[in-house]
Scaffold this active site. Sequence first.
Site, PDB file in Angstrom:
ATOM      1  N   TYR A   1       0.808  -1.193   0.014  1.00 23.67           N
ATOM      2  CA  TYR A   1       0.000  -0.085   0.137  1.00 23.67           C
ATOM      3  C   TYR A   1       0.956   1.236  -0.006  1.00 23.67           C
ATOM      4  O   TYR A   1       2.058   1.415   0.474  1.00 23.67           O
ATOM      5  CB  TYR A   1      -0.828   0.203   1.333  1.00 23.67           C
ATOM      6  CG  TYR A   1      -1.691   1.429   1.406  1.00 23.67           C
ATOM      7  CD1 TYR A   1      -3.034   1.414   0.968  1.00 23.67           C
ATOM      8  CD2 TYR A   1      -1.149   2.389   1.977  1.00 23.67           C
ATOM      9  CE1 TYR A   1      -3.683   2.647   1.155  1.00 23.67           C
ATOM     10  CE2 TYR A   1      -1.638   3.458   2.332  1.00 23.67           C
ATOM     11  CZ  TYR A   1      -3.091   3.649   1.811  1.00 23.67           C
ATOM     12  OH  TYR A   1      -3.734   4.710   1.874  1.00 23.67           O
TER      13      TYR A   1
ATOM     14  N   GLU B   1      -3.912   7.460  -3.842  1.00 22.17           N
ATOM     15  CA  GLU B   1      -3.653   6.400  -3.056  1.00 22.17           C
ATOM     16  C   GLU B   1      -3.535   5.275  -3.948  1.00 22.17           C
ATOM     17  O   GLU B   1      -4.376   4.964  -4.865  1.00 22.17           O
ATOM     18  CB  GLU B   1      -4.880   6.373  -2.251  1.00 22.17           C
ATOM     19  CG  GLU B   1      -4.773   4.925  -1.294  1.00 22.17           C
ATOM     20  CD  GLU B   1      -6.187   4.743  -0.575  1.00 22.17           C
ATOM     21  OE1 GLU B   1      -6.183   4.679   0.775  1.00 22.17           O
ATOM     22  OE2 GLU B   1      -7.227   4.739  -1.251  1.00 22.17           O
TER      23      GLU B   1
END
Length: 432
Positions: A153, A241
């Site tokens: 991530y 993101e």
Amino acid sequence: MAASMASQAVARGLRGASAKYLFLDKFKCARVSSRRWLNLQEYQSKKLMQESGVTVQRFYVADNSPDALQAAKRLNAKEIVLKAQILAGGRGKGVFNSGLKGGVHLTKDPSVVGELASKMLGYSLTTKQTPKEGVKVKTVMVAEALDITRETYFAILMDRACNGPVMVGSPQGGMDIEEVADKSPELIFKEVIDIFEGVRDDQALRMAANLGFKGPLERQAADQIKRLYDLFLKVDATQVEVNPLGETPEGQVVCFDAKINFDDNAEFRQKAVFAMDDMSESDPTETEAAKWDLKYIGLDGNIACFVNGAGLAMATCDIIDLHGGKPANFLDLGGGVKEKQVYEAFKLLTADPKVEAILVNIFGGIVNCAIIANGITKACRELALKVPLVVRLEGTNVQEAKRILSESGLPIVAANDLDDAAKKAVAAITRK
């Protein structure tokens, strides 16, 4: 007083429209709201990343089945993924009204892509996040399918606590990052970015190492991190993101899925980006409200709430609920309101067939109550208002506002405070 179901629905609506994650420290996150959420389809976000040199899967976009078939052949890939392009999540488990199950399909045979696309395009896809009738699919993305050996991530976002951008990463990707932060906070890594220096080489390499990239992949991941920051600045993003930022068996670092949030205040210099805004899946009333800088959220009751400020809106919904009523919606005027906005707000509220009464609750700090009063009287006359109207005004120029309303000759019910207004609005419906 505990928040009512109505105010909770308002809060969810506000978050759904414009919530953005901000990591305030290593382990916690909070939300802030902007004026409006810019809606980009997956392929549009990928295109922006591609233009900044970020590695994404090879892909084409098609709006008809013959083009989808040709795209699949041009890819010349070992495996192809066909994705219906809608804004709602849960596409993989969705169902089309054509009978096709799943809005995401993998195949090693390019010849079947055209047939699959023909059962997607022009048909409605229903997922857990769409309305019951689903959302019509107008575009599909035909992309190269890549194997992922490991998922991480990575995000860049604005952090008020740091007065600027920060990088946040975790070696555990492909899942809800909030869950990782809650259960394994030691796996969340943060780097504060100096807005003047940008991302330094040592920062990018350190983040890449913390994400678990090793050997040549560490340098490659660091390069992708710097390119993502370049994109962040280039498009005036508040958040980029990537989940997952993955590595493939062939030794590539690839951004497989991304979400980009934009600063609405930069719309004047990001015209090309904002021109991509897909409003087709938005509620038509919310879209119309946005044209007048109004925030509208529909609920399922019969008393329309016309307020200034989201906090006041939720309090208004709660007190209506407390006195036995149900809010039909709320419409937030914001600060620098003009008479025309008041008029357009009334047009939106009265167009809702569920509305049986309107409650205006304005606390004028920035807002001039006299402007509200003039807008109300104009709307009542020109729209021939047929439902009871209860008005509570307080604050700047309130005495002038009350004079305008009282001398208008219109059947407007004045209220002394919010509690009184809510009681009168509920009573107005009960008497009907």
